[in-house]
Design a protein around this motif. Structure first.
Motif, PDB file in Angstrom:
ATOM      1  N   LEU A 228     -56.833  -8.345  81.794  1.00 17.04           N
ATOM      2  CA  LEU A 228     -57.835  -8.073  82.828  1.00 17.04           C
ATOM      3  C   LEU A 228     -59.102  -8.884  82.617  1.00 17.04           C
ATOM      4  CD1 LEU A 228     -57.390  -4.230  83.318  1.00 17.04           C
ATOM      5  CD2 LEU A 228     -56.565  -6.083  84.790  1.00 17.04           C
ATOM      6  N   SER A 229     -59.518  -9.054  81.379  1.00 17.41           N
ATOM      7  CA  SER A 229     -60.717  -9.851  81.097  1.00 17.41           C
ATOM      8  C   SER A 229     -60.510 -11.305  81.491  1.00 17.41           C
ATOM      9  CB  SER A 229     -61.073  -9.775  79.612  1.00 17.41           C
ATOM     10  OG  SER A 229     -61.432  -8.483  79.263  1.00 17.41           O
ATOM     11  N   PHE A 230     -59.339 -11.834  81.182  1.00 23.99           N
ATOM     12  CA  PHE A 230     -59.053 -13.232  81.513  1.00 23.99           C
ATOM     13  C   PHE A 230     -59.100 -13.448  83.024  1.00 23.99           C
ATOM     14  CE2 PHE A 230     -55.936 -16.510  82.729  1.00 23.99           C
ATOM     15  CZ  PHE A 230     -56.544 -17.611  82.156  1.00 23.99           C
ATOM     16  N   PHE A 231     -58.412 -12.607  83.782  1.00 18.05           N
ATOM     17  CA  PHE A 231     -58.392 -12.794  85.227  1.00 18.05           C
ATOM     18  C   PHE A 231     -59.753 -12.507  85.855  1.00 18.05           C
ATOM     19  CE2 PHE A 231     -53.808 -12.447  84.450  1.00 18.05           C
ATOM     20  CZ  PHE A 231     -53.444 -13.670  84.978  1.00 18.05           C
ATOM     21  N   SER A 232     -60.487 -11.557  85.328  1.00 18.06           N
ATOM     22  CA  SER A 232     -61.831 -11.287  85.819  1.00 18.06           C
ATOM     23  C   SER A 232     -62.737 -12.496  85.585  1.00 18.06           C
ATOM     24  CB  SER A 232     -62.386 -10.048  85.123  1.00 18.06           C
ATOM     25  OG  SER A 232     -63.717  -9.850  85.479  1.00 18.06           O
ATOM     26  N   HIS A 233     -62.642 -13.070  84.397  1.00 17.12           N
ATOM     27  CA  HIS A 233     -63.437 -14.255  84.066  1.00 17.12           C
ATOM     28  C   HIS A 233     -63.067 -15.431  84.972  1.00 17.12           C
ATOM     29  CE1 HIS A 233     -65.737 -17.030  81.624  1.00 17.12           C
ATOM     30  NE2 HIS A 233     -64.683 -17.835  81.621  1.00 17.12           N
ATOM     31  N   GLN A 234     -61.782 -15.599  85.240  1.00 16.54           N
ATOM     32  CA  GLN A 234     -61.318 -16.691  86.107  1.00 16.54           C
ATOM     33  C   GLN A 234     -61.935 -16.594  87.493  1.00 16.54           C
ATOM     34  OE1 GLN A 234     -60.081 -19.091  84.273  1.00 16.54           O
ATOM     35  NE2 GLN A 234     -58.114 -19.299  85.249  1.00 16.54           N
ATOM     36  N   HIS A 235     -62.082 -15.389  88.006  1.00  9.73           N
ATOM     37  CA  HIS A 235     -62.576 -15.209  89.374  1.00  9.73           C
ATOM     38  C   HIS A 235     -64.091 -15.105  89.460  1.00  9.73           C
ATOM     39  CE1 HIS A 235     -58.644 -14.986  91.120  1.00  9.73           C
ATOM     40  NE2 HIS A 235     -58.278 -14.144  90.175  1.00  9.73           N
ATOM     41  N   SER A 236     -64.761 -14.834  88.347  1.00 11.73           N
ATOM     42  CA  SER A 236     -66.202 -14.615  88.419  1.00 11.73           C
ATOM     43  C   SER A 236     -67.032 -15.808  87.978  1.00 11.73           C
ATOM     44  CB  SER A 236     -66.582 -13.400  87.566  1.00 11.73           C
ATOM     45  OG  SER A 236     -66.360 -13.676  86.193  1.00 11.73           O
ATOM     46  N   THR A 237     -66.426 -16.813  87.375  1.00 10.27           N
ATOM     47  CA  THR A 237     -67.190 -17.960  86.908  1.00 10.27           C
ATOM     48  C   THR A 237     -66.855 -19.182  87.750  1.00 10.27           C
ATOM     49  OG1 THR A 237     -65.501 -18.502  85.270  1.00 10.27           O
ATOM     50  CG2 THR A 237     -67.341 -17.157  84.524  1.00 10.27           C
ATOM     51  N   PRO A 238     -67.858 -20.012  88.001  1.00 12.02           N
ATOM     52  CA  PRO A 238     -67.580 -21.233  88.770  1.00 12.02           C
ATOM     53  C   PRO A 238     -66.692 -22.170  87.957  1.00 12.02           C
ATOM     54  CG  PRO A 238     -69.833 -21.238  87.949  1.00 12.02           C
ATOM     55  CD  PRO A 238     -69.252 -19.904  87.605  1.00 12.02           C
ATOM     56  N   ALA A 239     -65.798 -22.845  88.629  1.00 14.76           N
ATOM     57  CA  ALA A 239     -64.894 -23.772  87.943  1.00 14.76           C
ATOM     58  C   ALA A 239     -65.677 -24.992  87.465  1.00 14.76           C
ATOM     59  CB  ALA A 239     -63.784 -24.203  88.883  1.00 14.76           C
ATOM     60  N   HIS A 240     -65.405 -25.408  86.261  1.00 16.72           N
ATOM     61  CA  HIS A 240     -65.986 -26.650  85.752  1.00 16.72           C
ATOM     62  C   HIS A 240     -65.190 -27.796  86.345  1.00 16.72           C
ATOM     63  CE1 HIS A 240     -68.548 -24.620  82.879  1.00 16.72           C
ATOM     64  NE2 HIS A 240     -67.540 -23.838  82.598  1.00 16.72           N
ATOM     65  N   ARG A 241     -65.865 -28.868  86.590  1.00 14.57           N
ATOM     66  CA  ARG A 241     -65.174 -30.012  87.197  1.00 14.57           C
ATOM     67  C   ARG A 241     -64.079 -30.544  86.300  1.00 14.57           C
ATOM     68  NH1 ARG A 241     -70.752 -32.401  88.076  1.00 14.57           N
ATOM     69  NH2 ARG A 241     -70.245 -33.053  85.996  1.00 14.57           N
ATOM     70  N   GLY A 242     -64.267 -30.489  85.012  1.00 18.90           N
ATOM     71  CA  GLY A 242     -63.353 -31.176  84.117  1.00 18.90           C
ATOM     72  C   GLY A 242     -62.322 -30.321  83.430  1.00 18.90           C
ATOM     73  N   ALA A 243     -62.362 -29.008  83.585  1.00 22.14           N
ATOM     74  CA  ALA A 243     -61.445 -28.160  82.821  1.00 22.14           C
ATOM     75  C   ALA A 243     -60.882 -27.027  83.659  1.00 22.14           C
ATOM     76  CB  ALA A 243     -62.161 -27.585  81.600  1.00 22.14           C
ATOM     77  N   GLU A 244     -59.703 -26.627  83.269  1.00 19.04           N
ATOM     78  CA  GLU A 244     -59.044 -25.467  83.863  1.00 19.04           C
ATOM     79  C   GLU A 244     -58.512 -24.626  82.710  1.00 19.04           C
ATOM     80  OE1 GLU A 244     -57.737 -23.202  87.139  1.00 19.04           O
ATOM     81  OE2 GLU A 244     -58.760 -25.118  87.289  1.00 19.04           O
ATOM     82  N   TYR A 245     -58.723 -23.326  82.785  1.00 17.89           N
ATOM     83  CA  TYR A 245     -58.232 -22.419  81.745  1.00 17.89           C
ATOM     84  C   TYR A 245     -56.976 -21.727  82.247  1.00 17.89           C
ATOM     85  CZ  TYR A 245     -62.412 -23.506  79.239  1.00 17.89           C
ATOM     86  OH  TYR A 245     -63.385 -24.200  78.559  1.00 17.89           O
ATOM     87  N   LEU A 246     -55.975 -21.689  81.385  1.00 17.86           N
ATOM     88  CA  LEU A 246     -54.661 -21.146  81.719  1.00 17.86           C
ATOM     89  C   LEU A 246     -54.357 -19.973  80.811  1.00 17.86           C
ATOM     90  CD1 LEU A 246     -52.823 -24.576  81.606  1.00 17.86           C
ATOM     91  CD2 LEU A 246     -53.807 -23.494  83.630  1.00 17.86           C
ATOM     92  N   GLY A 247     -53.632 -19.000  81.320  1.00 14.52           N
ATOM     93  CA  GLY A 247     -53.195 -17.873  80.509  1.00 14.52           C
ATOM     94  C   GLY A 247     -51.685 -17.761  80.549  1.00 14.52           C
ATOM     95  N   ALA A 248     -51.089 -17.429  79.407  1.00 18.20           N
ATOM     96  CA  ALA A 248     -49.633 -17.256  79.342  1.00 18.20           C
ATOM     97  C   ALA A 248     -49.320 -16.027  78.496  1.00 18.20           C
ATOM     98  CB  ALA A 248     -48.970 -18.489  78.750  1.00 18.20           C
ATOM     99  N   TYR A 249     -48.313 -15.287  78.935  1.00 21.21           N
ATOM    100  CA  TYR A 249     -47.882 -14.085  78.213  1.00 21.21           C
ATOM    101  C   TYR A 249     -47.055 -14.425  76.980  1.00 21.21           C
ATOM    102  CZ  TYR A 249     -49.311 -11.668  82.443  1.00 21.21           C
ATOM    103  OH  TYR A 249     -50.042 -11.184  83.494  1.00 21.21           O
TER     104      TYR A 249
END
Length: 114
Positions: free
Chosen positions: A14-35
């Motif tokens: 939940l923290s990961f997905f909340s962070h993904q939706h609440s922070t502006p995307a950086h131009r140079g990076a994307e954060y990925l989550g895997a189970y």
């Protein structure tokens, strides 16, 4: 374009997905989550990133595969940490356009104090 891939930590789902939706995307990076801490899991998660950002999918995939081949000890470490953390967590990785990240860091260093 050159890309980098790095495993960066464990996060509650939940923290990961909340962070993904609440922070502006950086131009140079994307954060990925895997189970799961597997190459296949991260290759699946990275497939949507290049389309959103205009990145070269083959080069991004190459960076993930190269990381996996050259960092076996790190992969084993994070696999164990993910197992220890339990099922309500994901392993977080960062894939980045090296040049864009470099420009972002340089801009931060050159920014006058506020």
């Amino acid at each position: 374009m050159n890309y980098s891939f790095e495993l960066v930590g464990i996060s509650p789902i939940l923290s990961f997905f909340s962070h993904q939706h609440s922070t502006p995307a950086h131009r140079g990076a994307e954060y990925l989550g895997a189970y799961r801490c597997t190459l296949d899991a991260f290759l699946e998660s990275v497939e949507t990133v290049p389309r959103k950002r205009g990145w070269n999918l083959d080069a991004v995939v190459d960076s993930v595969v190269n990381f996996w081949l050259n960092n076996g000890e790190q992969v084993r470490h994070w696999r164990q940490r993910l197992e220890d953390a339990g099922r309500e967590n994901v392993l977080v990785a960062r894939v980045a356009d090296v040049q864009a990240m470099q420009q972002e860091f340089e801009a931060l260093l050159n920014r006058p104090p506020q």
